[in-house]
Design an enzyme around this catalytic site. Structure first.
Site, PDB file in Angstrom:
ATOM      1  CE  LYS A 115      -4.691  -0.999  -0.133  1.00 17.79           C
ATOM      2  NZ  LYS A 115      -5.116  -2.411  -0.815  1.00 17.79           N
ATOM      3  CE  LYS A 196      -6.395  -7.719  -4.316  1.00 21.58           C
ATOM      4  NZ  LYS A 196      -6.906  -7.839  -2.872  1.00 21.58           N
ATOM      5  CE  LYS A 199     -14.421  -0.708  -8.184  1.00 14.73           C
ATOM      6  NZ  LYS A 199     -15.611  -1.213  -7.997  1.00 14.73           N
TER       7      LYS A 199
END
Ligand code: TRP
Length: 329
Positions: A115, A196, A199
């Site tokens: 992140k 993966k 969004k």
């Protein structure tokens, strides 16, 4: 025998995609329908604040997830459905838990490092604290099963460590929560051929609300090759497409395509067309159900209000127990 508890949640970053559905929601449904379990399912709106977001649309994003939950079959008669920030005890418990967690342990988590790499400007205390709040979400309900995608395993490990430390230091009895998976409820690859379904990666996903044309379009962007070779690729665009074929058209169909790859070759326009139809067929009933809830917002309001009350009752008990053990009350 007392029911075992289950908790799960999804961040409010908009509508759910088929990766959320297969990776988490299908597991939530399986446990909801098992009478041995008492199930708590939330929208993790507080966790949404750990990466850049828009305050003006956050409530709408929360609502989208709730609608997708209900459309997918989460049932307020069987599960407690609520919004995380409406049960503020989670946050208080997270603070208490943070006393048994080291900064170094949090900084070394791969999920945290990813992140920070993705949003270097947003390396906040809240981001570092993410797994502690998630542990509080789970342990507030003393849940021992957590239906989530495999990418969440490092966070579950933290939840287990916190449970163990709290039990040892304060004589509490938190269970060590385990990830729950069912077949077909697993890692869902991105349509882009790498990583993966997510969004935050444009073109990587198919939403539960997508119509056939959008699904076709999303699949059209998935990378392929000549359709022929000595060995079926183990990763990349083709491997990901074949995985989706297995999930939506069945393993037999997948084998047929794999044989075709080594033999006469795959025609991807055919494969993608067939796959689009199969995905849409699975999503159509959900889309119809979603409309009912979209058209009755007071019903959805009521479901969430009741959910917050029921969740809050359990949360207050766990918090009081913990504060007592820690010498606060
Ligand atoms: N971190 C989870 C995800 O990104 C969302 C989440 C927050 C969660 N709290 C949770 C999942 C508690 C399971 C249990 O998918």
């Amino acid at each position: 025998m007392a029911q075992k508890r289950v908790l799960s949640g999804i961040r409010a970053t908009g509508r759910l995609h088929i990766g959320n559905y297969l990776g988490a929601v299908k597991g939530m449904l399986a446990l909801q329908d098992n009478p041995e379990y008492e199930t708590f399912y939330m929208v993790a709106d507080l966790h949404t604040l750990t990466t850049p977001y828009d305050a003006k649309t956050l409530k709408d994003s929360v609502r989208e997830v709730v609608l997708d939950y209900l459309a997918a079959g989460l049932d307020p008669e069987k599960s407690v459905i609520f919004v995380q920030s409406q049960v503020p005890e989670h946050v208080e418990l997270a603070y208490l838990f943070s006393t048994v967690v080291t900064i170094a342990r949090m900084q070394h988590l791969p999920t945290y490092k990813d992140k920070v790499k993705q949003y270097p400007q947003a390396n906040s205390m809240a981001l570092l604290h993410y797994p502690v709040l998630m542990a509080a979400d789970i342990l507030t309900y003393k849940a021992d099963s957590v239906p989530v995608g495999i990418d969440q395993e490092p966070h579950l490990e933290i939840a287990r460590e916190i449970a163990g430390k709290m039990n040892e230091a304060y004589g509490l009895s938190f269970p060590e929560p385990k990830r729950f998976t069912i077949k077909g409820s697993e890692y869902i690859p991105s349509l882009k051929g790498e990583g993966k379904m997510s969004k935050t990666v444009e073109g990587s996903y198919i939403n539960l609300t997508d119509d056939l044309a959008s699904i076709r379009q999303a699949l059209a962007g998935a990378p392929t090759d000549s359709g022929k070779g000595e060995k079926v690729p183990a990763e990349g665009g083709v491997a990901n497409l074949l995985k989706l074929v297995g999930l939506f058209l069945g393993e037999t169909k997948k084998k047929d395509y794999e044989e075709a790859y080594i033999g006469e070759g795959i025609k991807y326009s055919e494969l993608k067309g067939e796959l689009a139809e199969a995905i849409f067929a699975e999503l159509k009933p959900l889309q119809e159900k979603r409309k009912v809830f979209e058209n009755d917002s007071s019903l959805v309001d009521r479901i969430l209000k009741e959910g917050a009350v029921k969740a809050g009752k359990v949360a207050k008990e766990t918090l009081a127990e913990t504060k007592k053990a820690m010498g606060l009350i």
